[in-house]
Design a protein around this motif. Structure first.
Motif, PDB file in Angstrom:
ATOM      1  N   PRO A 107       0.791  -1.232   0.000  1.00 52.76           N
ATOM      2  CA  PRO A 107       0.000   0.000   0.000  1.00 52.76           C
ATOM      3  C   PRO A 107       0.825   1.285   0.000  1.00 52.76           C
ATOM      4  CG  PRO A 107      -1.026  -1.586   1.434  1.00 52.76           C
ATOM      5  CD  PRO A 107       0.289  -2.189   0.991  1.00 52.76           C
ATOM      6  N   GLN A 121      -3.975   8.682  -2.023  1.00 56.72           N
ATOM      7  CA  GLN A 121      -4.907   7.982  -1.136  1.00 56.72           C
ATOM      8  C   GLN A 121      -5.669   6.900  -1.912  1.00 56.72           C
ATOM      9  OE1 GLN A 121      -5.364   8.269   2.276  1.00 56.72           O
ATOM     10  NE2 GLN A 121      -3.468   9.426   2.069  1.00 56.72           N
ATOM     11  N   GLN A 122      -5.997   7.179  -3.156  1.00 54.53           N
ATOM     12  CA  GLN A 122      -6.708   6.195  -3.990  1.00 54.53           C
ATOM     13  C   GLN A 122      -5.822   4.978  -4.253  1.00 54.53           C
ATOM     14  OE1 GLN A 122      -9.931   6.350  -4.815  1.00 54.53           O
ATOM     15  NE2 GLN A 122      -9.791   4.353  -5.783  1.00 54.53           N
ATOM     16  N   LYS A 141      -5.650   2.877  -1.068  1.00 59.35           N
ATOM     17  CA  LYS A 141      -6.902   2.148  -0.867  1.00 59.35           C
ATOM     18  C   LYS A 141      -7.015   0.957  -1.812  1.00 59.35           C
ATOM     19  CE  LYS A 141     -11.908   2.713  -0.861  1.00 59.35           C
ATOM     20  NZ  LYS A 141     -13.019   3.666  -1.060  1.00 59.35           N
ATOM     21  N   GLU A 142      -6.717   1.180  -3.099  1.00 55.75           N
ATOM     22  CA  GLU A 142      -6.806   0.094  -4.077  1.00 55.75           C
ATOM     23  C   GLU A 142      -5.836  -1.036  -3.747  1.00 55.75           C
ATOM     24  OE1 GLU A 142      -6.189   2.074  -7.807  1.00 55.75           O
ATOM     25  OE2 GLU A 142      -8.208   2.938  -7.799  1.00 55.75           O
ATOM     26  N   MET A 185      -4.622  -1.791  -0.750  1.00 56.80           N
ATOM     27  CA  MET A 185      -5.088  -2.474   0.459  1.00 56.80           C
ATOM     28  C   MET A 185      -6.232  -3.433   0.130  1.00 56.80           C
ATOM     29  SD  MET A 185      -4.871   0.597   3.242  1.00 56.80           S
ATOM     30  CE  MET A 185      -5.376  -0.376   4.638  1.00 56.80           C
ATOM     31  N   LEU A 186      -7.152  -2.983  -0.705  1.00 56.37           N
ATOM     32  CA  LEU A 186      -8.269  -3.842  -1.093  1.00 56.37           C
ATOM     33  C   LEU A 186      -7.790  -5.057  -1.890  1.00 56.37           C
ATOM     34  CD1 LEU A 186     -10.921  -1.130  -2.034  1.00 56.37           C
ATOM     35  CD2 LEU A 186     -10.915  -2.623  -0.014  1.00 56.37           C
TER      36      LEU A 186
END
Length: 54
Positions: A5, A35-36, A39-40, A42-43
């Motif tokens: 991440p 931030q995007q 997040k991507e 981490m997902l």
């Protein structure tokens, strides 16, 4: 290998081992991921863990 991440925003390499990288789009130093991107990533890690546990 998928980027962590907090890997570089351009290439995904960890900051502590990044140094200067040469890529097809030019030379760069480590850059903060957006931030995007965080997040991507981490997902994606969560989905991969979920698939491996199944």
């Amino acid at each position: 290998m998928k980027p962590k991440p907090m890997g570089c925003g351009r290439c995904g390499i960890d900051e502590d081992v990044h140094a200067i990288q040469v890529a097809s789009d030019g030379v760069h130093t480590w850059q903060q991921p957006t931030q995007q991107q965080i997040k991507e990533r981490m997902l994606a890690q969560r989905a991969e863990r979920k698939n491996n546990d199944s």
